[in-house]
Design a protein around this motif. Structure first.
Motif, short mmCIF file in Angstrom:
data_model
loop_
_atom_site.label_atom_id
_atom_site.label_comp_id
_atom_site.label_asym_id
_atom_site.label_seq_id
_atom_site.Cartn_x
_atom_site.Cartn_y
_atom_site.Cartn_z
N ARG A 4 87.93 179.79 -15.16
CA ARG A 4 88.14 179.56 -13.73
C ARG A 4 89.61 179.30 -13.42
NH1 ARG A 4 83.97 181.79 -11.14
NH2 ARG A 4 82.02 181.03 -11.98
N PHE A 5 90.31 178.64 -14.34
CA PHE A 5 91.73 178.36 -14.12
C PHE A 5 92.58 179.58 -14.43
CE2 PHE A 5 90.42 173.98 -14.01
CZ PHE A 5 91.33 173.40 -13.16
N ALA A 6 92.30 180.27 -15.52
CA ALA A 6 93.16 181.37 -15.97
C ALA A 6 92.88 182.66 -15.23
CB ALA A 6 92.99 181.58 -17.48
N GLY A 7 91.62 182.91 -14.90
CA GLY A 7 91.27 184.12 -14.17
C GLY A 7 91.06 185.34 -15.04
N LYS A 21 88.63 185.61 -6.66
CA LYS A 21 89.99 186.01 -6.27
C LYS A 21 90.60 184.98 -5.31
CE LYS A 21 89.19 190.95 -6.82
NZ LYS A 21 89.00 192.23 -6.12
N ALA A 22 89.79 184.49 -4.38
CA ALA A 22 90.29 183.49 -3.43
C ALA A 22 90.65 182.19 -4.16
CB ALA A 22 89.25 183.23 -2.34
N LEU A 23 89.84 181.81 -5.14
CA LEU A 23 90.13 180.60 -5.93
C LEU A 23 91.51 180.71 -6.59
CD1 LEU A 23 87.00 179.48 -7.99
CD2 LEU A 23 88.45 178.03 -6.57
N GLN A 24 91.84 181.89 -7.08
CA GLN A 24 93.12 182.09 -7.77
C GLN A 24 94.31 181.89 -6.83
OE1 GLN A 24 93.14 182.42 -11.15
NE2 GLN A 24 90.96 182.10 -10.81
#
Length: 199
Positions: free
Chosen positions: A39-42, A139-142
């Protein structure tokens, strides 16, 4: 034996040099750590590498775990978060401008098991809609700032309570609530903008 007691026993055995206990710890917590890293790195590849770094760090610092101070889940989340912060600081990785080309569906390991199980009730169109929605959220989280992103991930995706998150992030509970609220608001704004572009 309760789960917390069982984990504390595994930790003690591991610190004493029991390799089988370490393997059990890795099996139990691999998915959780991988999901946080992902979730952090994508990216699935980065998440795999970071997960391995987390386990190395955990192994080296396992004797610092104190069940009186925090649960093992809180401790491993703190270790994971600290490593992620250090990693992104060292590499000067600008997480706010991550590539939006990477999709969570590129690798099956990038998805929790529940997402890979066939859904008997949903048709292909519904499944595609859910996959597209999940990708848009990812994508929005990133695009969120690191502080807001980590708060939202720990609360909404890792299902941690405010107190646990405050311990992991080393900030007051009020700050945690504020970051989660701001993160959710920003996420909703980003998603609304995306849906307007798609429509």
């Amino acid at each position: 034996m309760e789960d917390a007691q069982e984990v504390a026993l595994l930790v003690r055995r591991c610190v004493a040099g029991d390799a089988a206990a370490w393997e059990d710890i890795v099996q139990r917590f691999n998915r959780r750590i991988y999901n946080i890293c992902y979730r952090f790195a994508g990216s699935a590849d980065d998440a795999q590498d970071l997960s391995q770094e987390v386990f190395i760090k955990m192994y080296r610092t396992l004797d610092s775990f104190d069940p009186e101070r925090a649960s093992f889940n809180t401790w491993i989340t703190t270790v994971t978060r600290n490593l992620l912060v250090d990693h992104f600081r060292k590499t000067k990785y600008d997480r706010a401008t991550d590539s939006i080309d990477a999709t969570p569906g590129e690798d099956a390991d990038g998805q929790p098991l529940s997402d890979r199980l066939p859904d008997k009730g949903a048709g292909p169109a519904e499944s595609l809609d859910r996959l597209e929605t999940r990708e848009l959220v990812h994508k929005a989280l990133q695009k969120l700032s690191p502080e807001l992103r980590e708060a939202v991930i720990l609360r909404d995706l890792q299902d941690m309570d405010y107190r646990e998150i405050a311990v992991v992030l080393k900030v007051p509970e009020g700050t945690v609530k504020s970051r989660i609220n701001r993160g959710r608001t920003e996420l909703a704004r980003l998603l609304q903008r995306t849906y307007k572009q798609v429509s």
